[in-house]
Design an enzyme around this catalytic site. Structure first.
Site, PDB file in Angstrom:
ATOM      1  CG  ASP A  10      -1.905  -1.133   1.312  1.00 53.32           C
ATOM      2  OD1 ASP A  10      -1.856  -1.663   0.273  1.00 53.32           O
ATOM      3  OD2 ASP A  10      -2.698  -1.246   2.213  1.00 53.32           O
ATOM      4  CG  ASP A 132     -13.020  -2.935   1.803  1.00 54.89           C
ATOM      5  OD1 ASP A 132     -12.452  -3.949   1.184  1.00 54.89           O
ATOM      6  OD2 ASP A 132     -12.796  -1.795   1.679  1.00 54.89           O
TER       7      ASP A 132
END
EC number: 5.3.1.16
Length: 265
Positions: A10, A132
């Site tokens: 990330d 998610d």
């Protein structure tokens, strides 16, 4: 179906970071050695990696195209990547920069009809939908959006079936409660999805902490697992994870002597 281990990076402000449960205020910064880390992934036997543009995820406008070009040329890795994908042109630009697949998250929940159009335009091998999810008190898997501050009307089961009917091949699902927590993936949600949309190749994400979690994902029939914090903090050796992912196949069982202890319990 080959099981794929996706080491993940990330990126925020040019550095490798991790967010705890997706919260930008709860960030751990590791270093700015992005390309060396990707090279190390390849040296450890990985064939794919997962790359996230956190700046774009927050503000829009994918910023990692130059890095992506450099990374794919230097490492030979196939990269699935996303962050801030808002338009069909964004998808095209990221693919042109060398991505094997583009990951679409928030927009896949808010505007599924648009994303299905892109899925059909670019083909099912070029798109990964990332959902998610969080289970509510009634046991329903909800889909938080807008930085997980709001909940979408559609539920995980409805949206997963909608995408499966449209030909989706790659679905990445993260249990928000496990993200960045090193508490192990919540295999209940993946078992549920495997039964619900069996034709979709499912990627486990959130909470992986050791090789046993890799084996559990493989044995559950999932197509891959994303490894982030456990790798960055040295809790898990990528080479061993890749090796275990390749041997723990329930359709081709090996004698216990050929597997490590977590499989032979």
């Amino acid at each position: 179906m080959n099981f794929i281990v996706y080491p993940a990076l990330d990126i925020r402000n040019g550095a490798v970071v991790r967010l705890q449960q997706g919260d930008y205020a709860r960030q751990t910064r590791y270093d700015d050695q992005v390309l060396p880390r990707a090279l190390a992934f390849a040296d450890s036997g990985a064939t794919w990696m997962h790359l996230v543009d956190l700046d774009a995820a927050k503000a829009g406008g994918y910023t990692l195209a130059p890095l992506l070009r450099q990374m794919t040329r230097a490492t030979g890795l196939q990269v699935q990547t996303g962050g801030g994908v808002r338009s069909r042109d964004d998808v095209a630009r990221i693919l042109d920069a060398g991505a094997a697949r583009v990951v679409i998250g928030s927009l896949a929940v808010r505007e599924s009809a648009r994303v299905i159009e892109w899925l059909q335009a670019f083909g099912p091998e070029r798109i990964t939908v990332a959902l998610d999810t969080r289970q509510d008190a009634g046991g329903v898997w909800r889909l938080p959006v807008h930085g997980w501050t709001e909940v979408a009307e559609a539920t995980l089961d409805v949206l997963a079936q909608q995408y499966a009917a449209a030909g989706l091949r790659h679905l990445l699902c993260t249990d928000i409660a496990r993200d960045g927590m090193l508490s192990g993936p919540n295999m209940d949600v993946y078992t549920y999805l495997r039964a619900l949309v069996p034709a979709v190749q499912l990627q486990v994400s959130g909470g992986a902490r050791d090789v046993a979690d890799v084996v559990a994902a493989k044995m559950a029939g999932c197509a891959g697992i994303v490894l982030g914090k456990a790798l960055l903090e040295g809790r898990l050796a990528l080479k061993e994870a890749v090796q275990q992912g390749s041997v723990a196949d329930p359709s081709d069982p090996l004698p216990c002597g050929e597997l490590t202890e977590p499989v032979c319990r």
